[in-house]
Scaffold this motif. Structure first.
Motif, PDB file in Angstrom:
ATOM      1  N   SER A  34     -14.190  -8.090   0.222  1.00  0.00           N
ATOM      2  CA  SER A  34     -13.004  -7.403   0.406  1.00  0.00           C
ATOM      3  C   SER A  34     -11.960  -8.265   0.058  1.00  0.00           C
ATOM      4  O   SER A  34     -10.660  -7.721  -0.423  1.00  0.00           O
ATOM      5  CB  SER A  34     -12.977  -7.510   2.098  1.00  0.00           C
ATOM      6  OG  SER A  34     -13.078  -8.620   2.654  1.00  0.00           O
ATOM      7  N   LYS A  37     -11.374  -7.805  -3.732  1.00  0.00           N
ATOM      8  CA  LYS A  37     -10.849  -6.436  -4.174  1.00  0.00           C
ATOM      9  C   LYS A  37      -9.090  -6.669  -3.842  1.00  0.00           C
ATOM     10  O   LYS A  37      -8.439  -5.951  -4.629  1.00  0.00           O
ATOM     11  CB  LYS A  37     -11.403  -5.544  -3.241  1.00  0.00           C
ATOM     12  CG  LYS A  37     -12.828  -5.122  -3.460  1.00  0.00           C
ATOM     13  CD  LYS A  37     -13.250  -4.059  -2.876  1.00  0.00           C
ATOM     14  CE  LYS A  37     -14.803  -3.662  -3.227  1.00  0.00           C
ATOM     15  NZ  LYS A  37     -15.328  -2.665  -2.217  1.00  0.00           N
ATOM     16  N   GLN A  38      -8.885  -7.459  -2.920  1.00  0.00           N
ATOM     17  CA  GLN A  38      -7.244  -7.747  -2.755  1.00  0.00           C
ATOM     18  C   GLN A  38      -6.524  -8.507  -3.556  1.00  0.00           C
ATOM     19  O   GLN A  38      -5.269  -8.933  -3.481  1.00  0.00           O
ATOM     20  CB  GLN A  38      -7.172  -8.319  -1.319  1.00  0.00           C
ATOM     21  CG  GLN A  38      -7.401  -7.103  -0.123  1.00  0.00           C
ATOM     22  CD  GLN A  38      -7.445  -7.756   1.221  1.00  0.00           C
ATOM     23  OE1 GLN A  38      -6.834  -8.836   1.236  1.00  0.00           O
ATOM     24  NE2 GLN A  38      -7.988  -7.169   2.200  1.00  0.00           N
ATOM     25  N   GLN A  41      -2.811  -7.551  -7.881  1.00  0.00           N
ATOM     26  CA  GLN A  41      -1.742  -6.386  -7.178  1.00  0.00           C
ATOM     27  C   GLN A  41      -1.178  -5.592  -8.448  1.00  0.00           C
ATOM     28  O   GLN A  41      -0.255  -5.809  -8.782  1.00  0.00           O
ATOM     29  CB  GLN A  41      -0.458  -7.382  -6.689  1.00  0.00           C
ATOM     30  CG  GLN A  41       0.456  -6.485  -5.915  1.00  0.00           C
ATOM     31  CD  GLN A  41       1.265  -7.307  -5.219  1.00  0.00           C
ATOM     32  OE1 GLN A  41       1.322  -8.650  -5.021  1.00  0.00           O
ATOM     33  NE2 GLN A  41       2.187  -6.685  -4.416  1.00  0.00           N
ATOM     34  N   SER A  55      -1.910 -11.096  -5.637  1.00  0.00           N
ATOM     35  CA  SER A  55      -1.619 -10.774  -4.300  1.00  0.00           C
ATOM     36  C   SER A  55      -1.111 -11.787  -3.410  1.00  0.00           C
ATOM     37  O   SER A  55      -1.252 -13.007  -3.926  1.00  0.00           O
ATOM     38  CB  SER A  55      -2.308  -9.810  -3.589  1.00  0.00           C
ATOM     39  OG  SER A  55      -3.457 -10.786  -3.213  1.00  0.00           O
ATOM     40  N   THR A  57      -2.185 -12.650  -0.833  1.00  0.00           N
ATOM     41  CA  THR A  57      -3.469 -13.197  -0.315  1.00  0.00           C
ATOM     42  C   THR A  57      -4.257 -14.506  -1.438  1.00  0.00           C
ATOM     43  O   THR A  57      -4.659 -15.289  -0.971  1.00  0.00           O
ATOM     44  CB  THR A  57      -4.658 -12.308  -0.080  1.00  0.00           C
ATOM     45  OG1 THR A  57      -4.052 -11.030   0.786  1.00  0.00           O
ATOM     46  CG2 THR A  57      -5.943 -12.742   0.606  1.00  0.00           C
TER      47      THR A  57
END
Length: 69
Positions: A34, A37-38, A41, A55, A57
């Motif tokens: 997960s 996947k983030q 951006q 991103s 994150t």
């Protein structure tokens, strides 16, 4: 003054020793699916200029790693 002699070791397997020296600085990290996947951006921000590639994150993760290493 009585100095202690340093204990000397005789190496017999130089290939393993050399490989251990190479591997000494390696570090392996695992990331959750997960999180990966983030990572990017891709959506547009609506602002002028080039869009952000990573991103918040991903940037926070990189800064945390830099601080701990």
């Amino acid at each position: 003054m009585d100095k202690k002699k340093k204990q000397r070791y005789k190496l017999k397997n130089w290939s393993n020793y050399n490989q251990a020296l190479i591997n000494r600085g390696s570090l392996t990290l695992w990331f959750e699916e997960s999180m990966i996947k983030q990572w990017h951006q891709p959506e547009k921000t609506g602002y002028r200029g080039s869009p952000m590639t990573y991103s918040d994150t991903a940037i926070q993760c990189a800064l945390t790693l830099r601080e701990t290493l």
